[in-house]
Design a protein around this motif. Sequence first.
Motif, mmCIF file in Angstrom:
data_model
loop_
_atom_site.group_PDB
_atom_site.id
_atom_site.type_symbol
_atom_site.label_atom_id
_atom_site.label_comp_id
_atom_site.label_asym_id
_atom_site.label_seq_id
_atom_site.Cartn_x
_atom_site.Cartn_y
_atom_site.Cartn_z
ATOM 1 N N ALA A 207 0.803 -1.221 0.000
ATOM 2 C CA ALA A 207 0.000 0.000 0.000
ATOM 3 C C ALA A 207 0.838 1.274 0.000
ATOM 4 C CB ALA A 207 -0.923 0.004 1.224
ATOM 5 N N ARG A 208 2.148 1.140 -0.023
ATOM 6 C CA ARG A 208 2.995 2.335 -0.055
ATOM 7 C C ARG A 208 2.769 3.110 -1.348
ATOM 8 N NH1 ARG A 208 8.166 -1.145 1.592
ATOM 9 N NH2 ARG A 208 7.776 -1.340 3.820
ATOM 10 N N PRO A 209 2.849 4.431 -1.286
ATOM 11 C CA PRO A 209 2.627 5.250 -2.490
ATOM 12 C C PRO A 209 3.527 4.871 -3.655
ATOM 13 C CG PRO A 209 2.582 6.630 -0.541
ATOM 14 C CD PRO A 209 2.998 5.268 -0.080
ATOM 15 N N GLN A 210 4.822 4.599 -3.381
ATOM 16 C CA GLN A 210 5.735 4.254 -4.466
ATOM 17 C C GLN A 210 5.322 2.958 -5.170
ATOM 18 O OE1 GLN A 210 8.458 5.755 -5.994
ATOM 19 N NE2 GLN A 210 7.700 7.548 -4.890
ATOM 20 N N ILE A 212 2.224 1.626 -5.214
ATOM 21 C CA ILE A 212 0.956 1.867 -5.905
ATOM 22 C C ILE A 212 1.192 2.611 -7.214
ATOM 23 C CG2 ILE A 212 -1.243 3.116 -5.793
ATOM 24 C CD1 ILE A 212 -1.270 2.526 -2.784
ATOM 25 N N LEU A 213 2.006 3.655 -7.170
ATOM 26 C CA LEU A 213 2.259 4.445 -8.369
ATOM 27 C C LEU A 213 2.959 3.623 -9.456
ATOM 28 C CD1 LEU A 213 3.335 7.848 -6.771
ATOM 29 C CD2 LEU A 213 1.258 7.396 -8.104
ATOM 30 N N ASP A 326 11.989 -0.920 -4.045
ATOM 31 C CA ASP A 326 11.224 -0.127 -3.090
ATOM 32 C C ASP A 326 10.343 -0.966 -2.165
ATOM 33 O OD1 ASP A 326 12.304 2.199 -4.126
ATOM 34 O OD2 ASP A 326 10.692 2.489 -5.576
ATOM 35 N N ALA A 384 5.947 9.497 -9.537
ATOM 36 C CA ALA A 384 6.538 8.572 -8.564
ATOM 37 C C ALA A 384 8.012 8.880 -8.341
ATOM 38 C CB ALA A 384 6.363 7.131 -9.053
ATOM 39 N N LEU A 387 8.383 12.156 -6.332
ATOM 40 C CA LEU A 387 8.057 11.970 -4.913
ATOM 41 C C LEU A 387 9.162 11.218 -4.193
ATOM 42 C CD1 LEU A 387 4.242 11.055 -5.083
ATOM 43 C CD2 LEU A 387 5.278 13.186 -4.269
ATOM 44 N N ARG A 388 9.753 10.256 -4.865
ATOM 45 C CA ARG A 388 10.826 9.485 -4.235
ATOM 46 C C ARG A 388 12.049 10.353 -4.004
ATOM 47 N NH1 ARG A 388 15.133 5.863 -5.167
ATOM 48 N NH2 ARG A 388 15.006 4.039 -3.806
#
Length: 403
Positions: A207-210, A212-213, A326, A384, A387-388
Amino acid sequence: MSDAPVPRRVYKFAVFALAIGAFAIGVTEFATMGLLPHIARELGITVPQAGHAVSFYAIGVVVGAPLITTIAAHMDRKNLLLCLMGFFALGNVASMLAPDATLFNIARFASGLPHGAYLGIGAIVASSLAPPNRRGRAMARVMLGLTIANIVGVPIATALGNLLGWRSAYALVAALGILTVIMVAVGVPRVKLGAAPSARGEMRALARPQIILTLVAGSVGFGGMFAVYTYIAPTMTDIAGVPETAIPWVLAVYGLGMTAGSLIAGPLVDKSIERSGIGGMILSALVLSTFGAFTHIAAVAIIALFFIGIAGSMITTSLQMRLLRDSHDAPSLSAAMNHAAFNLANALGAWLGGIVITAGLGYRAPAWVGVGLCLAGLIVLIIAIALRRGGTSESSGRNEVDV
């Protein structure tokens, strides 16, 4: 990681064994499309109804990838690979023996369940056995089996189905599955299993944003290729004027592109995961644009199809390495979900391509749909990456993969 450095010959045989399983998966996934008329006639259904088997297989991939990988999080990787390929072989035996359409669809669903988990975990095991500077290459070599299936395996299975009946094609795939079980049992070393998280922990990592993206980028961006590939036969015959008898050779060109892309992607990903992903998306958009603009010129369309295959391999390899980098605490689940995402891309591209064709826009239109999907995937990937880079620098620039 493995307990000690793996001898080169052991590592090479292990990667080859895992690639044979990927080859079998590629054959069973795509050979069904060429056998639909035969399946429909024998089972007493229409060709579109027989086509449901393709969808059931894809649904099996999407369901099986997260489910199996999460449930088996604590299982020894080698034992899990053996179980997955054994179940895959049984699913194809069931497909071969299915007496009616309902049982055939169920068998195809079952055959798809191990798909994502095997490819994801197999890629991780291959990567873990390789030297640190060759992990991208090792992963690409496993995926090479999947791409070579489109050049060699699918035509052979289709020809065998035409000669001896469609059931013989699934018998061939089942035999390949059994061969993979033997080769993995004999030639793949056991790898040390790190502390595996709970099922809840695996899902939390996913479920981490990275993560998911990256999955969204693959589901959308890779859909551009499927928007074209799904309708390639009528596009080439109706627009490019290619004879119907030459379509298998046209498809082989795409398979050659995927194979070349797998060989190119490994070294590129080892140098930069992010640049490889962006480059693959941009290349895909460019060659899809070329395909859409010059479909009426057969030579240009075929060359563009070759480069579509190259771009596709660059996208899949780079996004999978991005996921593994990641998600060090849940690499198996994220790797398996990568294959589920690409099956969603298959469904999305085919669906949107069908919509524009049905709307009367012609067989060029799916290429422009594909360009839009590639650009959308590129935007998601750029977000992505931004954001990283704007977040913590921990593990930044590292290509290492934990098993």
